[in-house]
Design a protein around this motif. Structure first.
Motif, PDB file in Angstrom:
ATOM      1  N   GLY A 113       0.794  -1.219   0.000  1.00 15.96           N
ATOM      2  CA  GLY A 113       0.000   0.000   0.000  1.00 15.96           C
ATOM      3  C   GLY A 113       0.823   1.264   0.000  1.00 15.96           C
ATOM      4  O   GLY A 113       0.284   2.365  -0.137  1.00 15.96           O
ATOM      5  N   THR A 114       2.137   1.146   0.153  1.00 12.69           N
ATOM      6  CA  THR A 114       3.026   2.303   0.168  1.00 12.69           C
ATOM      7  C   THR A 114       3.089   2.947  -1.213  1.00 12.69           C
ATOM      8  O   THR A 114       3.144   2.264  -2.233  1.00 12.69           O
ATOM      9  CB  THR A 114       4.433   1.881   0.607  1.00 12.69           C
ATOM     10  N   SER A 115       3.116   4.270  -1.238  1.00 15.34           N
ATOM     11  CA  SER A 115       3.290   5.018  -2.475  1.00 15.34           C
ATOM     12  C   SER A 115       4.779   5.081  -2.786  1.00 15.34           C
ATOM     13  O   SER A 115       5.565   5.615  -1.999  1.00 15.34           O
ATOM     14  CB  SER A 115       2.712   6.425  -2.327  1.00 15.34           C
ATOM     15  N   VAL A 116       5.191   4.532  -3.926  1.00 20.59           N
ATOM     16  CA  VAL A 116       6.606   4.358  -4.211  1.00 20.59           C
ATOM     17  C   VAL A 116       6.885   4.601  -5.682  1.00 20.59           C
ATOM     18  O   VAL A 116       6.048   4.341  -6.545  1.00 20.59           O
ATOM     19  CB  VAL A 116       7.080   2.942  -3.799  1.00 20.59           C
ATOM     20  N   SER A 117       8.076   5.132  -5.973  1.00 20.32           N
ATOM     21  CA  SER A 117       8.574   5.278  -7.337  1.00 20.32           C
ATOM     22  C   SER A 117       9.902   4.553  -7.448  1.00 20.32           C
ATOM     23  O   SER A 117      10.634   4.418  -6.463  1.00 20.32           O
ATOM     24  CB  SER A 117       8.765   6.750  -7.698  1.00 20.32           C
ATOM     25  N   VAL A 118      10.223   4.098  -8.653  1.00 21.95           N
ATOM     26  CA  VAL A 118      11.447   3.347  -8.888  1.00 21.95           C
ATOM     27  C   VAL A 118      12.180   3.909 -10.096  1.00 21.95           C
ATOM     28  O   VAL A 118      11.565   4.177 -11.123  1.00 21.95           O
ATOM     29  CB  VAL A 118      11.146   1.851  -9.115  1.00 21.95           C
ATOM     30  N   VAL A 119      13.484   4.076  -9.955  1.00 29.31           N
ATOM     31  CA  VAL A 119      14.365   4.426 -11.069  1.00 29.31           C
ATOM     32  C   VAL A 119      15.305   3.240 -11.260  1.00 29.31           C
ATOM     33  O   VAL A 119      15.985   2.833 -10.315  1.00 29.31           O
ATOM     34  CB  VAL A 119      15.174   5.703 -10.786  1.00 29.31           C
ATOM     35  N   THR A 120      15.330   2.671 -12.448  1.00 27.41           N
ATOM     36  CA  THR A 120      16.116   1.473 -12.696  1.00 27.41           C
ATOM     37  C   THR A 120      17.423   1.796 -13.405  1.00 27.41           C
ATOM     38  O   THR A 120      17.644   2.909 -13.882  1.00 27.41           O
ATOM     39  CB  THR A 120      15.323   0.484 -13.555  1.00 27.41           C
ATOM     40  N   ARG A 121      18.276   0.782 -13.493  1.00 20.64           N
ATOM     41  CA  ARG A 121      19.534   0.943 -14.218  1.00 20.64           C
ATOM     42  C   ARG A 121      19.274   1.282 -15.682  1.00 20.64           C
ATOM     43  O   ARG A 121      19.970   2.117 -16.276  1.00 20.64           O
ATOM     44  CB  ARG A 121      20.352  -0.355 -14.129  1.00 20.64           C
ATOM     45  N   ALA A 122      18.262   0.633 -16.260  1.00 24.57           N
ATOM     46  CA  ALA A 122      17.933   0.923 -17.652  1.00 24.57           C
ATOM     47  C   ALA A 122      17.495   2.369 -17.829  1.00 24.57           C
ATOM     48  O   ALA A 122      17.799   3.005 -18.842  1.00 24.57           O
ATOM     49  CB  ALA A 122      16.843  -0.031 -18.137  1.00 24.57           C
ATOM     50  N   ASP A 123      16.774   2.930 -16.855  1.00 23.60           N
ATOM     51  CA  ASP A 123      16.384   4.335 -16.905  1.00 23.60           C
ATOM     52  C   ASP A 123      17.606   5.240 -16.893  1.00 23.60           C
ATOM     53  O   ASP A 123      17.716   6.196 -17.665  1.00 23.60           O
ATOM     54  CB  ASP A 123      15.506   4.693 -15.701  1.00 23.60           C
ATOM     55  N   LEU A 124      18.536   4.947 -15.995  1.00 23.61           N
ATOM     56  CA  LEU A 124      19.732   5.778 -15.869  1.00 23.61           C
ATOM     57  C   LEU A 124      20.530   5.783 -17.166  1.00 23.61           C
ATOM     58  O   LEU A 124      21.058   6.817 -17.583  1.00 23.61           O
ATOM     59  CB  LEU A 124      20.600   5.266 -14.716  1.00 23.61           C
ATOM     60  N   GLU A 125      20.624   4.613 -17.808  1.00 25.05           N
ATOM     61  CA  GLU A 125      21.402   4.527 -19.034  1.00 25.05           C
ATOM     62  C   GLU A 125      20.686   5.198 -20.199  1.00 25.05           C
ATOM     63  O   GLU A 125      21.315   5.877 -21.015  1.00 25.05           O
ATOM     64  CB  GLU A 125      21.700   3.064 -19.335  1.00 25.05           C
ATOM     65  N   ALA A 126      19.368   5.002 -20.307  1.00 25.16           N
ATOM     66  CA  ALA A 126      18.643   5.603 -21.423  1.00 25.16           C
ATOM     67  C   ALA A 126      18.693   7.122 -21.366  1.00 25.16           C
ATOM     68  O   ALA A 126      18.799   7.794 -22.394  1.00 25.16           O
ATOM     69  CB  ALA A 126      17.196   5.116 -21.429  1.00 25.16           C
ATOM     70  N   ARG A 127      18.616   7.685 -20.154  1.00 21.61           N
ATOM     71  CA  ARG A 127      18.636   9.135 -19.997  1.00 21.61           C
ATOM     72  C   ARG A 127      20.035   9.684 -19.736  1.00 21.61           C
ATOM     73  O   ARG A 127      20.224  10.885 -19.610  1.00 21.61           O
ATOM     74  CB  ARG A 127      17.702   9.538 -18.852  1.00 21.61           C
ATOM     75  N   GLN A 128      21.040   8.770 -19.627  1.00 19.22           N
ATOM     76  CA  GLN A 128      22.437   9.148 -19.398  1.00 19.22           C
ATOM     77  C   GLN A 128      22.578  10.033 -18.163  1.00 19.22           C
ATOM     78  O   GLN A 128      23.234  11.076 -18.173  1.00 19.22           O
ATOM     79  CB  GLN A 128      23.011   9.831 -20.643  1.00 19.22           C
ATOM     80  N   ILE A 129      21.969   9.609 -17.077  1.00 17.83           N
ATOM     81  CA  ILE A 129      22.018  10.343 -15.815  1.00 17.83           C
ATOM     82  C   ILE A 129      23.300   9.974 -15.082  1.00 17.83           C
ATOM     83  O   ILE A 129      23.580   8.794 -14.856  1.00 17.83           O
ATOM     84  CB  ILE A 129      20.786  10.021 -14.953  1.00 17.83           C
ATOM     85  N   ARG A 130      24.065  10.959 -14.690  1.00 17.71           N
ATOM     86  CA  ARG A 130      25.344  10.731 -14.031  1.00 17.71           C
ATOM     87  C   ARG A 130      25.313  11.003 -12.527  1.00 17.71           C
ATOM     88  O   ARG A 130      26.200  10.557 -11.807  1.00 17.71           O
ATOM     89  CB  ARG A 130      26.424  11.617 -14.670  1.00 17.71           C
ATOM     90  N   HIS A 131      24.325  11.754 -12.062  1.00 14.49           N
ATOM     91  CA  HIS A 131      24.229  12.090 -10.640  1.00 14.49           C
ATOM     92  C   HIS A 131      22.869  11.641 -10.112  1.00 14.49           C
ATOM     93  O   HIS A 131      21.836  11.867 -10.748  1.00 14.49           O
ATOM     94  CB  HIS A 131      24.413  13.591 -10.419  1.00 14.49           C
ATOM     95  N   ALA A 132      22.875  11.017  -8.937  1.00 15.64           N
ATOM     96  CA  ALA A 132      21.647  10.432  -8.398  1.00 15.64           C
ATOM     97  C   ALA A 132      20.557  11.476  -8.188  1.00 15.64           C
ATOM     98  O   ALA A 132      19.371  11.184  -8.368  1.00 15.64           O
ATOM     99  CB  ALA A 132      21.945   9.716  -7.079  1.00 15.64           C
ATOM    100  N   ALA A 133      20.931  12.688  -7.823  1.00 13.74           N
ATOM    101  CA  ALA A 133      19.920  13.728  -7.599  1.00 13.74           C
ATOM    102  C   ALA A 133      19.131  14.005  -8.872  1.00 13.74           C
ATOM    103  O   ALA A 133      17.917  14.250  -8.822  1.00 13.74           O
ATOM    104  CB  ALA A 133      20.572  15.013  -7.088  1.00 13.74           C
ATOM    105  N   ASP A 134      19.795  13.954 -10.032  1.00 13.81           N
ATOM    106  CA  ASP A 134      19.089  14.193 -11.292  1.00 13.81           C
ATOM    107  C   ASP A 134      18.097  13.079 -11.593  1.00 13.81           C
ATOM    108  O   ASP A 134      17.095  13.299 -12.271  1.00 13.81           O
ATOM    109  CB  ASP A 134      20.090  14.331 -12.436  1.00 13.81           C
ATOM    110  N   ALA A 135      18.361  11.878 -11.110  1.00 14.80           N
ATOM    111  CA  ALA A 135      17.427  10.774 -11.315  1.00 14.80           C
ATOM    112  C   ALA A 135      16.137  10.986 -10.529  1.00 14.80           C
ATOM    113  O   ALA A 135      15.077  10.469 -10.907  1.00 14.80           O
ATOM    114  CB  ALA A 135      18.075   9.457 -10.901  1.00 14.80           C
ATOM    115  N   LEU A 136      16.210  11.738  -9.445  1.00 14.71           N
ATOM    116  CA  LEU A 136      15.043  11.958  -8.583  1.00 14.71           C
ATOM    117  C   LEU A 136      14.268  13.213  -8.950  1.00 14.71           C
ATOM    118  O   LEU A 136      13.140  13.407  -8.476  1.00 14.71           O
ATOM    119  CB  LEU A 136      15.501  12.073  -7.122  1.00 14.71           C
TER     120      LEU A 136
END
Length: 713
Positions: A113-136
């Motif tokens: 029942g918890t409200s949750v979001s997930v960022v996966t490794r595939a997301d990070l690679e597709a968007r070329q995110i280098r810093h965790a804050a940008d992923a959030l």
């Protein structure tokens, strides 16, 4: 209200996005149909049984391999799990992604029942995110604030709570500083070894104790399971940026490991409104993790992470009218983070009874070299060890009824020393006992309840709790979810004892307390190709710790009177359009007010995101376009003469990023991206300039692993 600084020195989207919303498109590669991939949530429960993702709500047996004939018919989602909704894990068919059939630990998202979001490794690679804050950035209910470059202080707020109300875990280890305000500085965290990031929204102290008032960011790094693989990348770009990483991983459930070494340097840009001095930085990380099955049923796992962030900053020596703002100087900082965990897991009676013993340690060492005030050093530590036991109770005659009963005992020791002004090594202890019951009923109703008792050495003892539930409405595409919980945040060492120049201690501070609930409805449409989730939340905060100016020229912490309130609506949606094309949208409306009714600083009432992802050339190429919106918000500044606080406005802005990659050969991938595509001029913190348009390009090499699978139409 919290001001994040290196030292205490006194120094039209809503309508467009409200219909459907989500963060990261799910690129769906299917052998039989395009469906959104499933997800396992690790951090939403004390009990973490072995489980496999279930597609479209189909329940599967735990920890049992599936026959090959069935596995061939099972839909195979590929890169790009979800960002913004709990119905995906981003398991993909690219090297580095967790295989969708891989047995893991946790709870399927549609059973919590918890409200949750997930960022996966595939997301990070597709968007070329280098810093965790940008992923959030712009996840539902999440706001990121950075003071200039990515080497400078970067914090995360969840549902309008303070930055130190976001508890951050790396591989189960709490990394929030025990000194300062108690927040975690995300400038220390790059994404090179991150496998997935979970964001749990709402009070979570019943699970995690102090600091989990707004929510929890649970970061999981690579464990190394899979074919032996060596990966490396190098990139260069704007602001004199050079970056690279190398990683080796491989193994099975019996023995596996991963080791990563990465570095990034940049000349930077001027974060002050005046002058021409560039503020650069360097970030380096070494991490290693793995596990070994000693004997059947007994596994030992461990992780170690060391990160170092050095950079330049500007102190408050400039003026904008009568207000203090940063100005060019030669101030510098150096921050080091050590994180380690060792855990042994024993499964008994076919996995029906699981035991875990663990020891965690985190240490943050910082040195700030101010051009005017000299050098200041701090060191904060957190040592925690404990025992967790989970019993799985199956109901005879009712195979679809199952309960998990979990008990936890933890001993924690926090330490803080600031030798510049106080050579004493301050310590405080906490013993915690927690219990959880989680029930699953006919693959339809899922309930959980947790209670935790903290016995503290220096403040009163506190009891926190949390309940949640989810209901898959039979014969409909709807899933209802809700949660209710309490939170607590104990004052930091510096707030209580005062160690910094111009800051007076307040030993009479009492802990901050919160209570909140949320409720939402999730809808799956078009045979699992689309998902929409709408959640309402409402949370109150008492005894909020703030700072105030005390003449003749010092600051002190104090507890505010009354209640501050945070309420809002989070909307997330994803749509797999087929032929490699997918779309995601998200929107958050937030009403965060102080006890006086005034809007809290750095909390935009409106924020959101649009993502478009397109995979082409049989999976060798990928293009991603992401646009994040941050609405108008207010901030505070300090009057140069009186040091009184003055409210100021920060303009709205859009941040647009375009990223593309192409595998020219198996194991050779070229990539490039443009950040802040339209060169937006904006500030996330008053007085701190941010980066303009910037371009980066590089190459990624992979040896081993599995080849890319072609997309199916």
């Amino acid at each position: 209200m919290t001001i994040e600084i290196r030292q205490w020195r006194g120094h039209g989207l809503a309508v467009a996005l409200l219909a459907t919303a989500a963060m990261r498109p799910s690129l769906v590669w299917a052998q039989t149909a395009d469906v959104l991939p499933p997800v396992i949530i690790d951090g939403a429960s004390l009990a973490k049984p072995k489980a496999k993702p279930s597609y479209q709500g189909a329940q599967e047996k735990e920890a049992e391999p599936e026959p090959a004939a069935k596995a061939e018919k099972k839909p195979k989602p590929a890169p790009g799990g979800e960002v913004g909704s709990p119905a995906s894990d981003g398991a993909g068919d690219v090297a580095g992604s967790a295989a969708p059939d891989e047995v893991t630990s946790g709870v399927p998202a549609d059973r919590i029942g918890t409200s949750v979001s997930v960022v996966t490794r595939a997301d990070l690679e597709a968007r070329q995110i280098r810093h965790a804050a940008d992923a959030l950035r712009s996840l539902p209910g999440v706001h990121v604030g950075t003071q200039g470059t990515r080497s400078n202080v970067s914090v995360v707020r969840i549902r309008g709570a303070e930055s130190n109300h976001t508890l951050v875990l790396i591989d189960g280890v709490e990394v929030n500083s025990s000194g300062g305000d108690g927040f975690f500085d995300f400038s220390l965290l790059t994404t090179d070894d991150i496998e997935r990031i979970e964001v749990l929204r709402g009070p979570q102290s019943g699970l995690y104790g102090s600091g989990a008032i707004g929510g929890v960011v649970n970061i999981i790094t690579k464990a190394g399971k899979g074919p032996p693989t060596i990966r490396a990348f190098a990139e260069a770009g704007s602001f004199g940026t050079l970056a690279g990483a190398v990683q080796a991983s491989g193994g099975s459930d019996r023995a596996h490991g991963a080791i990563t070494l990465s570095g990034r340097r940049f000349d930077g840009f001027n974060i002050s409104r005046f002058g021409e001095e560039d503020d650069g930085g360097r970030i380096s990380t070494f991490s290693v993790g793995g596990g070994v099955m000693v004997v059947d049923g007994l596994k030992v796992e461990g992780t170690l992470r060391m990160a170092n962030n050095t950079g330049e900053r500007d102190a408050f020596g400039g003026l904008d009218g009568s207000l203090l703002i940063p100005s060019d100087d030669r101030s510098e900082f150096d921050t080091r983070l050590w994180v380690g965990r060792l855990q042994a897991t024993l499964d008994m009676f076919g996995g029906h009874w699981q035991h875990k013993v663990f020891v965690n340690r985190a240490e943050t060492d910082s040195e700030d070299r101010d051009e005017l005030f000299g050098s200041t050093r701090t060191r904060s530590t957190n040592l925690k060890y404990g025992y967790l036991s989970t019993v799985r109770l199956d109901t005879p005659g009712f195979a679809a009824v199952r309960h998990y009963v979990t008990g936890l005992v933890e001993q924690e020791e926090e330490g803080f020393v600031q030798p510049t002004f106080d050579a004493d090594d301050h310590r405080r202890d906490r013993t915690s006992i927690a219990g959880e019951v989680r029930g699953e009923y006919f693959d339809t109703l899922f309930l959980a309840g947790t209670v935790r008792q903290d016995n503290n050495s220096d403040v009163d003892d506190y009891t926190t709790w949390r309940v949640s539930g989810a209901l898959k409405v039979p014969e409909t595409p709807f899933r209802l979810h809700a949660s209710y919980g309490t939170g607590v945040k104990y004052a930091s060492f510096s707030e209580q004892l005062g160690f910094f120049f111009g800051f007076v201690p307040n030993p009479d501070l009492v802990p901050e307390e919160s209570e909140g609930w949320d409720a939402g409805i999730e809808t799956r449409l078009f045979g699992g190709r689309a998902l929409v989730d709408v959640t309402y939340f409402d949370t109150t905060l008492e005894n909020e710790i703030d700072t105030k100016f005390v003449p003749p020229g010092v600051f002190t912490a104090f507890n505010r009177d009354g209640e501050s309130r945070r309420k809002g609506i989070e909307v997330a949606s994803r749509l797999a359009l087929g032929y490699g094309l997918s779309l995601g949208l998200s929107y958050t409306w937030l009403d965060a007010t102080e006890e006086t009714g005034e809007q809290e600083i750095r909390r935009p009432p409106h924020s959101g995101r649009v993502d478009v992802n397109y995979a082409f050339a049989g999976g060798r190429g990928n293009f991603n376009l992401a646009a994040a919106y941050n609405g108008e918000m207010n901030d505070i500044a300090f009057d140069a003469l009186t040091f009184s606080q003055v409210k100021v406005d920060l303009d709205e802005y859009w941040l647009v990023t375009a990223a593309a990659s192409y595998k020219v050969l198996d194991g050779v991938e070229l990539f490039g991206r443009v950040e802040n595509l339209f060169d937006a001029k904006y500030e996330e913190v008053f007085g701190y300039e941010t980066a303009g348009i910037a371009a980066y390009a590089g190459v990624r090499l992979t040896y081993g692993g599995e080849p890319v699978r072609p997309a199916m139409k």
